[in-house]
Scaffold this active site. Structure first.
Site, PDB file in Angstrom:
ATOM      1  N   GLY A  21       0.811  -1.207   0.000  1.00  0.00           N
ATOM      2  CA  GLY A  21       0.000   0.000   0.000  1.00  0.00           C
ATOM      3  C   GLY A  21       0.844   1.257   0.000  1.00  0.00           C
ATOM      4  N   CYS A 137      -4.247  10.344  10.632  1.00  0.00           N
ATOM      5  CA  CYS A 137      -3.382  11.325   9.973  1.00  0.00           C
ATOM      6  C   CYS A 137      -3.717  12.761  10.358  1.00  0.00           C
ATOM      7  CB  CYS A 137      -3.454  11.142   8.459  1.00  0.00           C
ATOM      8  SG  CYS A 137      -5.122  11.013   7.797  1.00  0.00           S
ATOM      9  N   HIS A 250      -2.623  16.656   3.474  1.00  0.00           N
ATOM     10  CA  HIS A 250      -3.862  17.179   4.035  1.00  0.00           C
ATOM     11  C   HIS A 250      -3.656  18.610   4.538  1.00  0.00           C
ATOM     12  CE1 HIS A 250      -5.402  13.270   3.586  1.00  0.00           C
ATOM     13  NE2 HIS A 250      -5.469  12.853   4.827  1.00  0.00           N
TER      14      HIS A 250
END
Length: 344
Positions: A21, A137, A250
């Site tokens: 991943g 996160c 983000h």
């Protein structure tokens, strides 16, 4: 730190669970970049991903299917394959004697499992019983800013809105964003298969399951995890989480109300020296942190720090951080580094 909580004082056998991943691949990069003491690295994944080849320190390693024998003689497992996989293999990992650092949400709110951001609460890592949880996160990025500020003046309330990139949904979501964006440019109506809606030239409220209070799971993760990390169970925090058409990193708009006015000069001085944080702002040119500024980098960028004109006790700020790096893989590696025996 009590030696019984430390990793062995020798090069380690490390397994990455979920190595195929986005976060798993980033773990490989960071372990090499940071010269983590590894004798043997084992790459684990599902049957579907087994057989692939990944590079580490100029060596080609074959991805293995995870089995009950995979964790024998392993010292450290960095798990980033999702909550169900972490739950499936946790007991086998712990019974093998390995330390498990888990990037899923499976164990974060377990009172017996430390939830650690090394720059914020490193001492919690020493309380582990074989398992340490890596926070969400967005929570990690937020905690890096809130922690040094609340040590100076206690926080009363936090209001945060997140702008979360495709990377938060994994490598397939990132690939799909590129594909669907091109379809829009070609005049084709995009249809998403990875996310519930197309992110191409679009945004939508976070797609995690809605809870009984009408907040989504992602928003409640921020609330509950931040309280645990800051050791402030009564902290008032509300969040609105949004998916945006950004590949990686983000962003968060944060309003922080303190118990009394927080002089801007003092806030700058504190954040300027806060570990893991950099200030990036140019008011004269209206230039503040952007996802491109932090992509592939360790620190989170903070800017547009200002007095809230509606509340004399509140400050406003904007931050950006690489979700795959500090928001996931880097934080996990830093937790492991806390438990390495110190060289005399």
């Amino acid at each position: 730190m009590n030696p019984q909580f430390l990793l062995p004082n020798r090069p380690l056998t490390v397994a990455i669970l979920g190595s195929s991943g986005a976060v798993g691949k980033e773990l490989l990069t960071l372990l090499e970049e940071r010269s983590f003491p590894i004798e043997k690295l084992i790459l684990l994944a599902s049957h579907r991903s087994a057989g692939g080849i990944q590079s580490f320190c100029e060596n080609e390693l074959k991805v293995e299917e995870t089995t009950k024998e995979s964790f024998e003689n392993v010292d450290l497992v960095l798990a980033s394959a999702g909550g169900s996989i972490s739950r499936k293999w946790k007991d086998k990992i712990l019974s093998s004697g390995a330390l498990m650092i888990d990037n899923s949400s499976a164990f974060r709110m377990d009172e017996n499992v430390p939830l650690v951001v090394p720059e914020v609460n490193p001492v919690e890592a020493s309380k582990h019983k074989g398992l340490i949880a890596n926070p969400n996160c967005t929570t990690i990025l937020l905690a890096l800013v809130l922690s040094p500020l609340t040590r100076h003046i206690p926080i009363k309330r936090v209001v945060v809105s997140t702008y979360q990139s495709a990377s938060g949904a994994g490598a397939m979501a990132m690939e799909e964003l590129g594909k669907l964006s091109q379809e829009v440019l070609d005049g084709i109506t995009p249809k998403s298969k990875v996310l519930p809606h197309s992110l191409a030239f679009n945004l939508f409220l976070h797609n995690s399951p809605l809870q009984s209070n009408n907040y989504c799971e992602e928003e409640m993760k921020m609330v509950n995890e931040t309280r645990k990390i800051l050791d402030d169970p009564e902290l008032s925090l509300t969040a609105t989480c949004v998916r945006v058409p950004v590949f990686r990193a983000h962003s968060e708009a944060v309003n922080i109300e303190f118990t009394k006015p927080f002089p801007l000069k003092e806030a700058y001085e504190i954040l300027e020296f806060a570990p893991g944080v950099e200030i990036l702002e140019d008011f004269g040119n209206n230039r503040f942190p952007m996802p491109l500024d932090v992509t592939g980098r360790d620190p989170i960028s903070v800017g547009r720090i200002r007095q809230d004109i509606s509340n004399p006790n509140a400050l406003e700020l904007w931050l950006c951080g690489d979700q795959i790096r500090k928001g996931a893989a880097l934080n996990a590696v830093q937790i492991a580094e806390l438990l390495l025996p110190r060289k005399s």
